[in-house]
Design an enzyme around this catalytic site. Structure first.
Site, PDB file in Angstrom:
ATOM      1  CB  CYS A 159      -0.249 199.061  45.753  1.00  0.00           C
ATOM      2  SG  CYS A 159      -0.839 197.384  46.046  1.00  0.00           S
ATOM      3  CB  CYS A 165      -0.654 197.926  49.295  1.00  0.00           C
ATOM      4  SG  CYS A 165       0.429 197.155  48.073  1.00  0.00           S
TER       5      CYS A 165
END
Length: 310
Positions: free
Chosen positions: A62, A65
């Site tokens: 991700c 993230c």
């Protein structure tokens, strides 16, 4: 440090909050914790009875993230134990993620007394996360400015060298927090090295290269190339025709004085709409795009532009 539920006004942590004297001395490892099946119950559910827990659900693949987690870690250190940051890798612990109903990451949840109080998804900007968190947990009093705030203050004061040094260190420490690289590009541009700034922006991942903050720096770079230099500005002194007003506005935008530049462009539109084949309006739209749709100046001047047109 009072912790309240904005819906009721009552303390968020009903089991008397730990005193500042005890939390301020806490070891960071006690309030930034990786959680899994072995400690999730203890850290998140049982631990939230005494101290609110910010559960950061993330995954190695991700990209957002990688931007968000360093911000949360910095806030956890700044709040020094007022909340616990629990980091859950959903790729490695899919059973927990399924039980929590995680559908996408990043997903951040605020837990207190074993209950979900609030949450947000996506990599929000640091300022917005601070505002969200301040609804529940009072920020540390008289906290020193963050390195990013120091860099922004240095830029505002015209000290590009200091800003560049701060952003250079931040970019090295957090190589996947691309806002720091964008800040570094801004400082490098302010120091007069447009080529290096452009290279740094061009090497960003596409989703960050095209983000509003990067577009703002790139716009300053492009406007800097289009704007008159100091010699040409001196030659325009005393002139109030459309060309002079337009070029002065370009210089102001290039230097980051957006409001003054927008005001100048709007003035050219009002007085000489035909100048440069509607150049003032087209440039206004470029500045709006660079600032981003939600920027206060974009909102205010787009409204004035609309009123002028219609």
């Amino acid at each position: 440090m009072p912790i309240v539920d904005p819906r009721t006004g009552n303390p968020l942590n009903t089991a008397e909050n730990a005193s500042q004297s005890s939390t301020s001395q806490a070891d960071p490892s006690t309030y930034i914790v990786d959680v899994d099946m072995s400690n999730f119950q203890q850290v998140v559910l049982e631990g939230s009875v005494n101290t609110p827990v910010l559960l950061d659900c993330w995954a190695p693949w991700c990209e957002p993230c990688k931007t968000l987690t360093p911000i949360l870690e910095k806030l956890a250190q700044e709040y020094a134990g007022a909340f616990v940051l629990a980091k859950l890798n959903i790729e490695e612990h899919q059973q927990i993620a399924a039980q929590l109903g995680i559908r996408s990451v990043p997903d951040v949840k605020l837990i207190s007394q074993g209950q979900l109080y609030d949450q947000f998804q996506g990599a929000l900007p640091e300022r917005q996360i601070r505002e969200w968190l301040s609804q529940y947990i009072e920020a540390p009093q008289e906290a020193p400015p963050s390195p990013e705030e120091q860099a922004e203050a240095a830029l505002a004061a015209g000290d590009a060298a200091s800003a560049q040094a701060i952003y250079q260190q931040l970019a090295q420490e957090y190589p996947e927090h691309y806002d720091y690289q964008i800040g570094l590009a801004s400082a490098i541009l302010a120091a007069g090295n447009a080529t290096e700034a452009r290279t740094l922006l061009d090497n960003l991942p596409p989703e960050h290269r095209d983000a509003a903050k990067a577009r703002g720096v790139r716009a300053r770079l492009e406007f800097g190339e289009e704007a008159p230099d100091q010699q040409e500005l001196a030659a325009l002194e005393g002139r109030d025709d459309s060309e002079a007003c337009y070029k002065r506005a370009l210089r102001q935008v290039a230097d980051g004085h957006y409001e003054a530049g927008l005001e100048g462009l709007l003035h050219v539109m009002k007085t000489d709409r035909a100048y440069g084949e509607d150049a003032a309006r087209r440039t206004l739209l470029r500045v709006f795009d660079a600032l981003g749709a939600d920027h206060p100046l974009t909102v205010a001047y787009r409204r004035r532009l609309f009123a002028l047109l219609y």
